[in-house]
Design a protein around this motif. Structure first.
Motif, mmCIF file in Angstrom:
data_model
loop_
_atom_site.group_PDB
_atom_site.id
_atom_site.type_symbol
_atom_site.label_atom_id
_atom_site.label_comp_id
_atom_site.label_asym_id
_atom_site.label_seq_id
_atom_site.Cartn_x
_atom_site.Cartn_y
_atom_site.Cartn_z
ATOM 1 N N THR A 46 6.613 -8.437 -9.599
ATOM 2 C CA THR A 46 7.184 -7.291 -9.963
ATOM 3 C C THR A 46 6.694 -7.171 -11.406
ATOM 4 N N LEU A 47 6.116 -8.218 -12.559
ATOM 5 C CA LEU A 47 6.292 -8.219 -13.945
ATOM 6 C C LEU A 47 4.492 -7.852 -13.370
ATOM 7 N N PHE A 48 3.623 -7.793 -12.968
ATOM 8 C CA PHE A 48 2.879 -7.651 -12.826
ATOM 9 C C PHE A 48 2.381 -5.558 -12.075
ATOM 10 N N ARG A 49 3.500 -5.826 -11.465
ATOM 11 C CA ARG A 49 3.284 -4.414 -11.014
ATOM 12 C C ARG A 49 3.675 -3.774 -12.498
ATOM 13 N N SER A 52 1.096 -2.622 -14.280
ATOM 14 C CA SER A 52 -0.012 -2.095 -13.700
ATOM 15 C C SER A 52 0.096 -0.423 -14.003
ATOM 16 N N ALA A 53 1.665 -0.513 -14.242
ATOM 17 C CA ALA A 53 2.323 0.975 -14.162
ATOM 18 C C ALA A 53 2.018 1.279 -13.309
ATOM 19 N N TYR A 54 2.561 0.625 -11.492
ATOM 20 C CA TYR A 54 3.387 0.717 -10.024
ATOM 21 C C TYR A 54 4.118 1.289 -10.359
ATOM 22 N N ASP A 55 4.758 0.691 -11.369
ATOM 23 C CA ASP A 55 6.607 0.576 -11.228
ATOM 24 C C ASP A 55 6.958 0.669 -12.494
ATOM 25 N N ARG A 56 8.290 1.227 -13.088
ATOM 26 C CA ARG A 56 8.744 0.976 -14.539
ATOM 27 C C ARG A 56 9.649 0.538 -14.504
ATOM 28 N N GLU B 205 -9.029 1.668 0.067
ATOM 29 C CA GLU B 205 -9.692 2.014 -0.114
ATOM 30 C C GLU B 205 -9.226 3.177 -1.884
ATOM 31 N N ILE B 206 -8.044 4.054 -1.245
ATOM 32 C CA ILE B 206 -7.464 5.018 -2.075
ATOM 33 C C ILE B 206 -6.302 3.786 -2.854
ATOM 34 N N GLU B 207 -5.770 3.184 -2.285
ATOM 35 C CA GLU B 207 -4.590 1.979 -3.700
ATOM 36 C C GLU B 207 -6.024 1.335 -4.739
ATOM 37 N N ILE B 208 -7.083 1.411 -4.384
ATOM 38 C CA ILE B 208 -7.642 0.117 -5.009
ATOM 39 C C ILE B 208 -8.346 0.992 -5.837
ATOM 40 N N MET B 209 -8.830 2.818 -5.564
ATOM 41 C CA MET B 209 -9.757 3.403 -6.524
ATOM 42 C C MET B 209 -8.033 3.568 -7.606
ATOM 43 N N GLU B 210 -7.047 3.906 -7.312
ATOM 44 C CA GLU B 210 -5.569 4.435 -7.777
ATOM 45 C C GLU B 210 -5.544 2.798 -9.142
ATOM 46 N N LEU B 211 -5.336 1.496 -8.281
ATOM 47 C CA LEU B 211 -5.879 0.811 -8.920
ATOM 48 C C LEU B 211 -6.595 0.115 -10.715
ATOM 49 N N ALA B 303 3.597 5.435 -8.694
ATOM 50 C CA ALA B 303 3.748 5.986 -10.559
ATOM 51 C C ALA B 303 3.211 7.891 -10.402
ATOM 52 N N GLU B 304 2.274 7.857 -9.774
ATOM 53 C CA GLU B 304 2.305 9.081 -9.929
ATOM 54 C C GLU B 304 3.227 10.272 -9.628
#
Lengths: 219, 306
Positions: A46-49, A52-56, B205-211, B303-304
């Motif tokens: 969760t901390l890593f998410r 990396s801005a996958y979560d807020r 592929e899409i997830e990694i590209m986003e990453l 996130a988007e």
């Protein structure tokens, strides 16, 4: 470089809300090498998410490489992520791409010129001792080689911060030491390295800063 | 562009069956579309041939003055609807009747003596015939207005036949239009569905590209490019197949229907219609891929999406 202040993350659960992170306060300076340890489910991922801005965060602040992630607009997220390099336990390589193409991905995303991409990818593959595998597919490589490809991909665009979530989780002790040695080299070049692991043996063998997380809180 | 091309090549390499199925369904749809346009074009030209024969007869009252006749002629000319305007006086009408019926009823005109019941008239040939509902409406409007003119007794344009013909033309054009719309909607669904499958297949592929910082446009772009190429290739292939089928049927039918002047009556699509089909195919590919790609990509760009 990395700063958490009073960061909380709560997920809505079926019965009750799940407090994945509780009052996280943390500061990592530029060029540091830091381990994040803790048992499974402690909140490392969760901390890593959040990093990396996958979560807020539900509340509190998270700043990475000069970006305040709470203030980040959706359109800015991709540009923020270009400052990060990320390595996963399961490598997350694209099976349909060759090793060269996998490593080139972050540079393609940044719309770098193909000549530069070729030179840079070849250089990184050589550093990882993978030049001879450049035209092979991930399925043709061993676990250790795949992890080296994942690291090469995370490094190729000169990130400010390298995040690695259980990078040695699928590797035997000897390969794990090899991988950590690679992270050492990267860190020596000035990149901040932040590694999440539950391998206490690995952490004990290294004399560097360690942050322990349990039940969503730093202990 | 290079990235999109290499992704297209990868897609063909790793999803050959999905791509082939989509391509085949699209080609089949575009063949039906081409056939519908071909049918519409030739049937319309066939109907136009009939429509060109439409004539309007304006009958004048007895004793109408020369000035009123001249005014009427000018009014007809100024309408711009007719290519030929022929005036028949009462005597000319009688002479025509004599010419037509004299063999069967000799002396019929002489028997009438000075009491010629046939009216003077204008015979008008429609400039473009009636090839659309609009032409029909123009003729009807003209007939209504000319009937009110001084000296006009009656107007005849084969009302019953023209009305039936015009409504047949209208129904035909409408049916073809509706059919094409349904077919195009089907094509959007087929391409969109293929894009949806491709996206699911390349989720990693899409997830990694986003990453690694790919923007939404970077992720969607190659899918749209694939849709464009797919639509273009399918429409071109459909045109080639339709032409081959047309040539084969043309040779057979021109032998069996030679009496009807089949060769000159039936033609393959004009260059502008070929260009239209390719444009429709290409844009349809791009637009439907865009619709599906936009919808699905937002689900992953966590996130988007916030």
């Amino acid at each position: 470089m990395i700063e958490f202040s009073h960061a909380y993350k709560v997920y809505p659960g079926t019965a009750a809300p799940i407090h994945a992170l509780k009052d996280i306060n943390l500061k990592i300076e530029k060029g540091e090498f830091v381990f994040l340890t803790g048992p499974s489910g402690a909140g490392k991922t969760t901390l890593f998410r959040l990093l990396s801005a996958y979560d807020r965060p539900t509340s509190g602040r998270v700043c990475v490489s000069g970006f305040d992630l709470n203030e980040l607009k959706p359109k800015q997220v991709p540009f923020f992520r270009r400052h990060l390099g990320v390595v996963y336990q399961d490598f997350r390589l694209l099976k349909q791409r060759t090793i060269f193409e996998n490593v080139a991905l972050p540079l393609e995303v940044r719309r770098e010129k193909s000549r530069y991409i070729k030179l840079r990818v070849e250089d990184v593959l050589e550093q990882m001792r993978l030049s001879h595998k450049r035209d092979e597919f991930p399925s043709q490589l061993s676990g250790g080689e795949q992890q080296r490809v994942a690291i090469a991909r995370a490094l190729v665009h000169h990130p400010n911060v390298l995040l690695a979530d259980e990078p040695t989780g699928n590797l035997d002790p000897e390969l794990s030491r090899d991988i950590i040695a690679i992270f050492d080299k990267i860190n020596a070049q000035g990149t901040t390295v932040f590694i999440a692991t539950h391998d206490h043996e690995l952490v004990r063998s290294r004399a560097c800063r360690t942050i322990e997380i349990q039940g969503g809180a730093i202990v | 562009m290079i990235e999109a091309m290499s992704r297209l090549a990868r897609s063909l390499r790793f999803q050959p069956m999905t791509q082939l199925t989509t391509f085949t369904v699209l080609v089949a749809s575009f063949v039906v579309l081409t056939a519908a346009i071909l049918l519409e074009q030739n049937f319309a030209s066939f109907l136009t041939h009939w429509g060109r024969e439409v004539k309007v007869d304006v009958y004048l009252r007895d004793g109408v003055t020369t000035d009123a006749t001249d005014t009427l002629k000018k009014t007809i000319e100024s309408s711009g609807l007719f290519s030929e305007i022929t005036y028949f006086s009462k005597d000319q009408a009688a002479a025509q009747l004599e010419k037509r019926l004299g063999r069967y009823l000799p002396g019929v005109i002489d028997d009438l003596g000075a009491d010629n019941p046939l009216p003077a008239s204008f015979e008008l040939k429609a400039q473009h015939g009636i090839v659309s509902q609009l032409d029909y409406e123009k003729i009807v409007r003209f007939v209504k207005s000319i009937k009110k003119q001084t000296g006009v007794d009656d107007v005849s344009y084969g009302q019953g036949w023209v009305e039936n013909y015009a409504s047949a033309l209208h129904v035909f054009s409408l049916s073809i239009g509706v059919f094409m719309l349904v077919l195009l909607a089907g094509c959007i669904f087929v391409i969109g569905n293929a894009t949806g499958n491709a996206i699911s297949h390349r989720r990693d592929e899409i997830e990694i590209m986003e990453l690694f910082g790919a923007t939404k446009d970077m992720i969607i772009g190659p899918f749209v490019f694939e849709g464009v190429i797919m639509g273009f290739a399918a429409s071109v292939m459909a045109l080639v197949l339709s032409y081959v089928f047309y040539k084969y049927q043309f040779d057979l039918l021109s032998q069996s229907l030679s009496f009807w002047n089949f060769q000159s009556a039936v033609k393959f699509l004009s260059l502008s219609r070929i260009a239209l089909i390719v444009t429709i195919g290409t844009s349809l590919g791009g637009v439907s891929a865009l619709l599906w790609a936009r919808r699905i990509a937002t689900g992953w760009a966590a996130a988007e999406a916030k």
